[in-house]
Design a protein around this motif. Structure first.
Motif, PDB file in Angstrom:
ATOM      1  N   TYR A  66     -90.020 -39.404 -41.665  1.00 29.89           N
ATOM      2  CA  TYR A  66     -88.670 -39.367 -42.240  1.00 29.89           C
ATOM      3  C   TYR A  66     -88.708 -39.676 -43.737  1.00 29.89           C
ATOM      4  N   SER A  67     -89.657 -40.509 -44.138  1.00 36.90           N
ATOM      5  CA  SER A  67     -89.751 -40.835 -45.567  1.00 36.90           C
ATOM      6  C   SER A  67     -90.065 -39.576 -46.381  1.00 36.90           C
TER       7      SER A  67
ATOM      8  N   THR B 240     -80.647 -43.882 -42.103  1.00 35.97           N
ATOM      9  CA  THR B 240     -81.506 -44.833 -42.835  1.00 35.97           C
ATOM     10  C   THR B 240     -81.285 -44.631 -44.330  1.00 35.97           C
TER      11      THR B 240
ATOM     12  N   THR C 283     -93.696 -42.661 -37.692  1.00 39.65           N
ATOM     13  CA  THR C 283     -93.323 -41.843 -36.534  1.00 39.65           C
ATOM     14  C   THR C 283     -94.218 -40.604 -36.412  1.00 39.65           C
TER      15      THR C 283
ATOM     16  N   HIS D 206     -93.094 -45.781 -34.910  1.00 41.69           N
ATOM     17  CA  HIS D 206     -92.825 -46.838 -35.883  1.00 41.69           C
ATOM     18  C   HIS D 206     -91.882 -47.858 -35.207  1.00 41.69           C
TER      19      HIS D 206
ATOM     20  N   GLN E 265     -84.623 -48.212 -32.543  1.00 40.20           N
ATOM     21  CA  GLN E 265     -83.439 -47.341 -32.606  1.00 40.20           C
ATOM     22  C   GLN E 265     -83.229 -46.539 -31.316  1.00 40.20           C
TER      23      GLN E 265
HETATM   24  O1  LIG Z   1     -91.990 -43.613 -39.727  1.00 40.88           O
HETATM   25  C1  LIG Z   1     -91.296 -42.852 -40.437  1.00 40.88           C
HETATM   26  O2  LIG Z   1     -91.178 -41.641 -40.199  1.00 40.88           O
HETATM   27  C2  LIG Z   1     -90.589 -43.420 -41.579  1.00 40.88           C
HETATM   28  O3  LIG Z   1     -90.256 -42.694 -42.498  1.00 40.88           O
HETATM   29  C3  LIG Z   1     -90.252 -44.892 -41.560  1.00 40.88           C
HETATM   30  C4  LIG Z   1     -88.875 -45.214 -40.975  1.00 40.88           C
HETATM   31  C5  LIG Z   1     -88.506 -46.706 -41.288  1.00 40.88           C
HETATM   32  O4  LIG Z   1     -89.307 -47.466 -41.795  1.00 40.88           O
HETATM   33  O5  LIG Z   1     -87.357 -47.086 -40.966  1.00 40.88           O
HETATM   34  C6  LIG Z   1     -87.841 -44.373 -41.621  1.00 40.88           C
HETATM   35  C7  LIG Z   1     -86.746 -43.929 -40.961  1.00 40.88           C
HETATM   36  C8  LIG Z   1     -86.480 -44.282 -39.550  1.00 40.88           C
HETATM   37  O6  LIG Z   1     -85.545 -45.339 -39.604  1.00 40.88           O
HETATM   38  C9  LIG Z   1     -87.707 -44.753 -38.845  1.00 40.88           C
HETATM   39  C10 LIG Z   1     -88.840 -45.082 -39.514  1.00 40.88           C
END
Ligand SMILES: O=C(O)C(=O)C[C@]1(C(=O)O)C=C[C@@H](O)C=C1
Length: 276
Positions: free
Chosen positions: A17-18, A178, A134, A108, A114
């Motif tokens: 997601y980052s 997020t 993730t 993650h 979540q």
């Molecule tokens: O693991 C990922 O894909 C991320 O980008 C990290 C991350 C986080 O640290 O919160 C980002 C968004 C989501 O909330 C879940 C994981």
């Protein structure tokens, strides 16, 4: 900047997601995967192989990500932008694997948290295992050929690593979002012709400390409520960490491009208002 593309370091592997947050903040950027947040910070701050780092700091379900606030305090990067990313999780497994075969789910820790209620609701009798990111969990399931393990990750991760989507939208709240901040070596110098947003981090929860930091005229309605104080068991330092995010603070420490501050002093970061 390197060539014409901004280089943005993020924690994780492609499909995280980052990485999406980096692309949302800076379309056409070159996203640079890093295995830890520390490495992403170093890529910008020390090695200069990236121009920005992206850091998740808050989630609508999980709340503040305190570990990353700690990193912000330890490092000398400046917040120069933010994005809010809707996070839509999928349960991913190797092709042909059925839910009944699963004994483990990896992801993650934020993603596992979540989806906690939904995993139970799906009737899965699985152990939860934390992974660095993730998409990394998805890649691990695929590359190791794990037929008893699923990953929680994005639909893009499923595509990238050849996994099937066993369940879609498994976050406990449909509007799971997020908030990520973008970090750079140089701060933004605020102007007075438009509103700016400031994040103020200070180490001790001193009564009245916020008042000392803020201009007298800041209207109450411009203050976002502070997140709940860090729970005792989550503290790694003796001080309580409080974070307040404030809107419309024209001219706070304007003029000094790189204010020197001793470690442990309040950090003030400024960023432009989110574009709508
Ligand atoms: O693991 C990922 O894909 C991320 O980008 C990290 C991350 C986080 O640290 O919160 C980002 C968004 C989501 O909330 C879940 C994981």
């Amino acid at each position: 900047m390197h060539g014409s593309r901004l280089r943005v370091a993020y924690q994780g592997v492609p499909g995280a997601y980052s990485e999406s947050a980096a692309g949302k903040a800076y379309p056409n950027c070159e996203a640079i995967p890093c295995d830890q947040f520390e490495v992403a910070f170093q890529a910008v701050e020390l090695l200069w192989i990236a121009d920005r780092a992206v850091l998740p700091i808050e989630n609508s379900l999980g709340g503040s990500i305190y570990r990353n606030y700690d990193l912000l305090l330890r490092r000398r990067l400046h917040i120069v932008g933010e994005v809010q990313l809707p996070v839509h999780h999928c349960l991913l497994a190797l092709p042909g694997v059925r839910k009944e075969y699963l004994s483990r789910v990896m992801s993650h820790p934020q993603a596992l948290a979540q989806c906690e209620l939904t995993l139970t609701r799906l009737g899965l009798n699985v152990t939860r295992e934390a992974f660095d990111d993730t998409a990394g969990a998805a890649e691990h399931v695929a590359s190791k050929g794990l037929r008893d393990t699923a990953a929680i990750a994005s639909a893009r991760a499923a595509e990238l690593y050849g996994l099937q989507v066993l369940a879609d939208g498994i976050q406990d709240d449909g509007s799971n979002v997020t908030r990520f901040v973008m970090l750079a070596r140089e701060p933004i110098i605020p102007r007075t012709d438009r509103p700016f947003k400031a994040s103020i981090v200070y180490l001790r929860a001193l009564q009245g400390a916020l008042g000392l930091l803020l201009p007298q005229h800041l209207p109450d309605q411009d203050r976002e409520p502070p997140p709940p104080p860090r729970r005792r068991r989550q503290r790694r330092h003796r001080q309580a960490l409080r974070v307040y995010v404030l809107h419309r603070l024209p001219g706070v420490h304007g003029g000094d491009p790189r204010p020197e501050r001793p470690r442990g002093d309040p950090g003030v970061h400024l960023l432009p208002p989110p574009s709508r």
